[in-house]
Design an enzyme around this catalytic site. Sequence first.
Site, mmCIF file in Angstrom:
data_model
loop_
_atom_site.group_PDB
_atom_site.id
_atom_site.type_symbol
_atom_site.label_atom_id
_atom_site.label_comp_id
_atom_site.label_asym_id
_atom_site.label_seq_id
_atom_site.Cartn_x
_atom_site.Cartn_y
_atom_site.Cartn_z
ATOM 1 N N GLY A 12 0.796 -1.473 0.033
ATOM 2 C CA GLY A 12 0.147 -0.359 0.119
ATOM 3 C C GLY A 12 1.146 1.461 0.071
ATOM 4 O O GLY A 12 0.356 2.482 0.583
ATOM 5 N N HIS A 110 1.819 1.066 -12.600
ATOM 6 C CA HIS A 110 2.368 0.217 -13.489
ATOM 7 C C HIS A 110 3.650 0.354 -13.535
ATOM 8 O O HIS A 110 4.271 1.421 -13.620
ATOM 9 C CB HIS A 110 2.073 -0.224 -15.228
ATOM 10 C CG HIS A 110 2.971 -1.819 -15.436
ATOM 11 N ND1 HIS A 110 3.041 -3.011 -14.756
ATOM 12 C CD2 HIS A 110 4.251 -1.641 -15.961
ATOM 13 C CE1 HIS A 110 3.467 -4.219 -15.191
ATOM 14 N NE2 HIS A 110 4.925 -2.839 -16.070
HETATM 15 C C1 GRF Z 1 4.459 -1.188 -7.424
HETATM 16 O O1 GRF Z 1 5.480 -1.281 -7.802
HETATM 17 C C2 GRF Z 1 2.571 -1.055 -8.992
HETATM 18 O O2 GRF Z 1 3.522 -0.421 -9.352
HETATM 19 C C3 GRF Z 1 3.007 -2.956 -8.736
HETATM 20 O O3 GRF Z 1 2.557 -2.897 -7.449
HETATM 21 C C4 GRF Z 1 3.576 -2.103 -7.048
HETATM 22 C C5 GRF Z 1 2.059 -2.231 -5.522
HETATM 23 O O4 GRF Z 1 3.447 -1.426 -4.441
HETATM 24 N N1 GRF Z 1 1.065 -2.036 -9.892
HETATM 25 P P1 GRF Z 1 2.363 -0.800 -2.938
HETATM 26 O O5 GRF Z 1 1.283 -1.984 -2.121
HETATM 27 O O6 GRF Z 1 1.789 0.551 -3.367
HETATM 28 O O7 GRF Z 1 2.986 -0.613 -1.811
#
Ligand code: GRF
Length: 212
Positions: A12, A110
């Site tokens: 998150g 992404h």
């Molecule tokens: C991030 O690298 C995002 O780009 C990908 O999943 C990861 C999530 O990280 N889709 P977080 O849960 O926001 O820390």
Amino acid sequence: MLNLAVLVSGGGTNLQAVIDAIGSGQIRNARIVKVISSKDGVKALARAEDAGIDTLVISAKDYKGADEYGRALADAIDEAGADLIVLAGFLTILSPEFTDRYENRIINIHPSLIPSFCGPGYYGLKVHEEALKRGVKVTGATVHFVDGGCDSGPIILQKAVGIREGDTPEILQKRVMEEAEWKILPEAINLIAEGRVRVSEGVAHISKGGEK
Ligand code: GRF
């Protein structure tokens, strides 16, 4: 006021970036009305609760298939009155029925410059491993609308991050988050809240402040 439903599955940190940007006034005219996690017990839920945001766990394993799961998500999203669905590290594939229902109302972050290192199987560290293996000199992150494909919807914002000597997938993942993801996700939400993002023929266009 743009109402956001943020969908999460893990740490998150992107959710936190959005919460902080709303708090600081960087995102104006938007608020998070619900955080929905596909997994129980994840840190993203604690972050939402700390910020006083309503949370819900809707787990795919409790539903028969992607369509049924998508309907459960849609019920919660509609009940919360969300206008925009933000996928912030949400790891469950959404059904075409769901993505059609919310056309140009779902965005995803992404961790690469789409169309490089994206599509089925490209999530988490794998994205950065492949970028390093290929020897690219620049990578980054992309915020895009979600359509029926995998990482194929209209691109809203991208930010580049340089590769450095000695980078490992873990080091690169952290730098892409800090330098790109946590910046462009709030920025994209603010642009949408200001009514400055328009999609035409599969391409997202951003108007300058002041014009619509
Ligand atoms: C991030 O690298 C995002 O780009 C990908 O999943 C990861 C999530 O990280 N889709 P977080 O849960 O926001 O820390």
